[in-house]
Structures are given as structure tokens and as C-alpha cells.
Write an enzyme that holds these catalytic residues in place. Sequence first.
Site, PDB file in Angstrom:
ATOM      1  N   GLY A 195      43.428  20.211  24.920  1.00  0.00           N
ATOM      2  CA  GLY A 195      44.093  21.243  25.691  1.00  0.00           C
ATOM      3  C   GLY A 195      44.415  22.475  24.871  1.00  0.00           C
ATOM      4  O   GLY A 195      43.799  22.746  23.838  1.00  0.00           O
ATOM      5  N   SER A 221      38.274  32.407  30.629  1.00  0.00           N
ATOM      6  CA  SER A 221      38.963  33.423  31.416  1.00  0.00           C
ATOM      7  C   SER A 221      39.440  34.572  30.549  1.00  0.00           C
ATOM      8  O   SER A 221      39.675  34.416  29.342  1.00  0.00           O
ATOM      9  CB  SER A 221      40.164  32.802  32.139  1.00  0.00           C
ATOM     10  OG  SER A 221      41.195  32.494  31.219  1.00  0.00           O
ATOM     11  N   GLU A 255      33.479  36.033  25.441  1.00  0.00           N
ATOM     12  CA  GLU A 255      32.705  36.203  26.677  1.00  0.00           C
ATOM     13  C   GLU A 255      33.609  35.749  27.798  1.00  0.00           C
ATOM     14  O   GLU A 255      33.882  34.554  27.951  1.00  0.00           O
ATOM     15  CB  GLU A 255      31.411  35.393  26.607  1.00  0.00           C
ATOM     16  CG  GLU A 255      30.341  35.869  27.578  1.00  0.00           C
ATOM     17  CD  GLU A 255      30.580  35.385  29.003  1.00  0.00           C
ATOM     18  OE1 GLU A 255      31.122  36.183  29.809  1.00  0.00           O
ATOM     19  OE2 GLU A 255      30.263  34.236  29.296  1.00  0.00           O
ATOM     20  N   LEU A 256      34.097  36.712  28.593  1.00  0.00           N
ATOM     21  CA  LEU A 256      35.218  36.453  29.486  1.00  0.00           C
ATOM     22  C   LEU A 256      34.812  36.584  30.956  1.00  0.00           C
ATOM     23  O   LEU A 256      33.654  36.437  31.309  1.00  0.00           O
ATOM     24  CB  LEU A 256      36.371  37.389  29.119  1.00  0.00           C
ATOM     25  CG  LEU A 256      36.748  37.387  27.627  1.00  0.00           C
ATOM     26  CD1 LEU A 256      37.839  38.397  27.348  1.00  0.00           C
ATOM     27  CD2 LEU A 256      37.152  35.988  27.180  1.00  0.00           C
ATOM     28  N   GLY A 257      35.774  36.851  31.802  1.00  0.00           N
ATOM     29  CA  GLY A 257      35.532  36.879  33.235  1.00  0.00           C
ATOM     30  C   GLY A 257      34.825  38.137  33.697  1.00  0.00           C
ATOM     31  O   GLY A 257      34.492  39.022  32.908  1.00  0.00           O
ATOM     32  N   CYS A 276      30.862  33.312  35.688  1.00  0.00           N
ATOM     33  CA  CYS A 276      31.437  34.593  35.259  1.00  0.00           C
ATOM     34  C   CYS A 276      30.617  35.780  35.761  1.00  0.00           C
ATOM     35  O   CYS A 276      31.145  36.863  35.954  1.00  0.00           O
ATOM     36  CB  CYS A 276      31.558  34.639  33.736  1.00  0.00           C
ATOM     37  SG  CYS A 276      29.982  34.455  32.852  1.00  0.00           S
ATOM     38  N   PHE A 331      36.284  33.196  41.534  1.00  0.00           N
ATOM     39  CA  PHE A 331      35.686  31.981  40.971  1.00  0.00           C
ATOM     40  C   PHE A 331      35.543  30.909  42.045  1.00  0.00           C
ATOM     41  O   PHE A 331      35.867  29.742  41.855  1.00  0.00           O
ATOM     42  CB  PHE A 331      36.500  31.459  39.780  1.00  0.00           C
ATOM     43  CG  PHE A 331      35.637  31.205  38.560  1.00  0.00           C
ATOM     44  CD1 PHE A 331      34.939  32.227  37.961  1.00  0.00           C
ATOM     45  CD2 PHE A 331      35.524  29.924  38.023  1.00  0.00           C
ATOM     46  CE1 PHE A 331      34.137  31.997  36.840  1.00  0.00           C
ATOM     47  CE2 PHE A 331      34.730  29.680  36.901  1.00  0.00           C
ATOM     48  CZ  PHE A 331      34.039  30.717  36.313  1.00  0.00           C
TER      49      PHE A 331
END
Length: 493
Positions: free
Chosen positions: A218, A239, A260-262, A294, A390
Site C-alpha cells: 500500500g 493518478s 505518467e499520470l492521468g 489514462c 476512469f
Amino acid sequence: MTTTVPSLEARLITGERLSGTIYSAGWREAKSASDIVEPATGNVLGRIGLAGPEDIGRASAVAVTAQRDWASVSYEERAKLMRNAASELERSFSDVVEWLVRESGSTRGKAAFETQLSIKVLHQASALASQPQGLVLPAEAGRTSLARRRPHGVVGVISPFNFPLYLAMRAVAPALALGNAVVLKPDPRTAVCGGLVFAALFERAGLPAGLLHVLPGGGEAGAALVTDPNVAMIQFTGSTKAGRLVGESASRHLKKVSLELGGKNTLIILKDADLDLAVKNAAWGAWLHQGQICMASGRILVEAPLFDTFVEALAEKARSLPVGNPADPDVAIGPIINKDQLNHIDRVVKMSIEQGARLAAGGTSEDLFYAPSVLSDVRPGMAAFEEEIFGPVACVTPFVGDAEAVELANRTEYGLSAAVISPDIGRAMAIGDRLRTGILHINDQTVNDEVVNPFGGVGASGNGTSIGGASSIDEFTHWQWLTIKNTPPAYPF
């Protein structure tokens, strides 16, 4: 329905690996574990071991030592190992596909495509090992001046649930091929197909011990990886909210970071577009893998003369798509990954309807299955226009003229992928050139990746870095300046 059952020797993950194990200097039992739950049925598929901060620390210490020897191994040997891994993945193809279907909720077509793409990544990584990795610089007589690429050391990879195999492989394989060690922390929701598969695969391929550690966990495990002094680089896919925290922490600890995001990606459909092709592109871009991508076409801008006809056709397409267990080869739309994500989708849709959007199709759910949906007349300020959903929701907005299309597309903090559909290539390119985006497609939808291309976003979609193809050399190595003289110079003091 018939299902191909992989032979025992072709299975990468067997029962003994599904009882709470992690992989770090070999397979071992974790101190804590959680159930592996199949989203489509709620069935428990086994137990996954969960790593804590202490596991991260031990793994990075082993990795930093193992990497020193690995960096000196010949490029031929590193390339051969990548090819071995590709062969092992081909041999275990049906086993991996089955895990992607059951654990991540992928349809069989998507799972097979993702596995094939990951095989291509391994072959591409094998080629990276033999690429030129330096420059000869201008220098005075008697001096040789070089700039060469060197591996970072230990690379931490934090990967997501949606394309768990591929989005981890595109970082793990090139990082290893270029001489790094890797500590992989997959999303615990897809810790088998996004994690344990890697451990078994590279173990079979002959990767020396200590170079790859697979530690599902986590937020505490992720935070420990980002701050660990033995980890030189973090490659994070996930995210934007989590990426901001990762980027802040990595920068504070002076690590290289690739984010490398949303995305809230725009598909622009001009009035002269072929209606059938435009609908097929929009449906694929908005609903592939339940929209949990994404690059999903999160905004569909349609020029006013085509708008009403397009919405009607897209709604008809939504109503025709079969929804259900992705183990059924006829199913097009599978389950959402968990209840929290489904609730987010439902909240955005309902809020947008209250704000004036029109529900043309869908908007309903059963268990974790959300019907492919069409929201029409979505305007700036509405939740569906602003937020990354999403989920399988196509948000359609009318526009008049090129200037408004560009203004609407750029009205976002994101900048990952964009696309324009029109037979008028000149007009489409002129619009595309004005869009703030890391990826641009003309006469295609927004969801594309071919391994050999640099992949990355700008703004809230990433920090401008790219991985994939030759750009992986830039990401997973750093420059070192090296000079050589025949004799030391005589300095004046």
C-alpha cells in the site's frame, strides 16, 4: 464457452505462490497478506503477500549490491536474458491472459493484446542493450572527451491496476536491460498479473538473484520506496493526485522521477468525418477496458452540424455492447476494478445530469458492472467535463469552428493524448498543432501505444518525461562526462 487451460509447466503462477508470498532474494512468505478477488464474480483466487517499509529497505540494500555486478555484464548477455524472458512469456501466454481476465477484469481481447504488447517490450529492451550510448565530444589535441550513458543503479517502479502487465513491463524490462536493478511495487489489486508474473518470468529467464524484487503493498510501501536512499530513480504510473505526492517526495530526496499520470483526453470530430468510423473510434476510445485507461477519450468534441446524429448513433452503439464476465469471449464491457471506483463514476454522471447534461444511454450499474454510457451536451464546469472519470462514460460536447474546438480541448490541466478525425488532413493538423498534449493522433482515437514510440504527457498528465523506444535510454540512464589524456597536465600551482 471453451477456455484453453495452460499446461502445468506453462503456468508462471502456481498454487504455492498464491498463499501470501512476495519475491525478494527468492520467494518468501510475507508478514501480512490479503485476498486476491475476482472483480467479475467476487471469488477469492488466492492470497497475495503485502510488503511493508522494512521489506522495501531490505530489498533495496540487496539490489544496490547486485546491480554493481549486473552493470558490468556484457550487453549480449543482458540482451539474451530479455529474449529469454520474451520466450517464457510466449510459452505462458494463455496463463497470463487468464490472470489478466480474472484479476484485472480485462476482456480476453484486451488481455491478449496487453500480453502481446509486453512481449514486444521485452524484444525492444533486448535491442536497447546494444544501442550506442554515448558521444565523442570536441577536444584539444592529446585529450579524448566522451559523454556516456550510465545506469542509475536501483530503479523503483510503482505500477497501476488498469494495464498491470504492460505498464510495469515497459519500465522493468528497459531498466534491467540498461544495467539497473529494479524494485517493483505493483498495485495490490492486480499483484499477480502486475507483479508475481514478473518474478516467475525473470527467474525462469535466468536473471541473477537480487536484481528484481516484487513487493506489492500500500501507500506506506510506496512512500518507503520513494524515500529509500538506495533507490536512485522512481518511475510512477498512476493518478495525478498520487503522482504529485510521489514527485514532491522524490524531488525532496534528489531522485530522478518519471511520472505518467492521468488524463482528460480530447477526441475532436469534425463535421466532414465519416459517421460510422467516428462512432467506432469514439466507442473504442471511451469504453475500452471500461474506460479505465489514462488515454481514454474523456471528452468527445463534435462539430455542431454532426452533433445530434453522432450522439444518437453513439447511444445506439452503447446499448448494443454486451456487459458481463470478461471470461466470456462475447463480452465487450467487463467489471470496474472495485466499488470505490464505481461509486466515483456514478457520482460524476449523476452530478453532471443535475448540472444540465443529458443522459443518452447507460447510467446504470449492477454489482461492479457499469453500463456503457453517453452523456450529451456536456459543458465546461460540469463534473463530466472537468474530472477524469476512469469509467465507461462518453462525454459529448458540441462546438462551432476551429477556435472553439481548440479552446475547449485546452481547457484542462491535463495534457496526455488528443486526436482529431476528418478527411481534411490540413485542417485536422492545424487544429492538432494548437493542442497542449504529449501525444497527438490524426484520424484515430486517443488510446494508442506501440512500444517503439516515446510515451508521456505534460501538465497534470506528467512531468514531460517519456518512456518507450529510444527514449527509455534517456530515462533509465544518466550522462557521465569522461576525459582521457596521455599525460597529466602541468598546472601552474
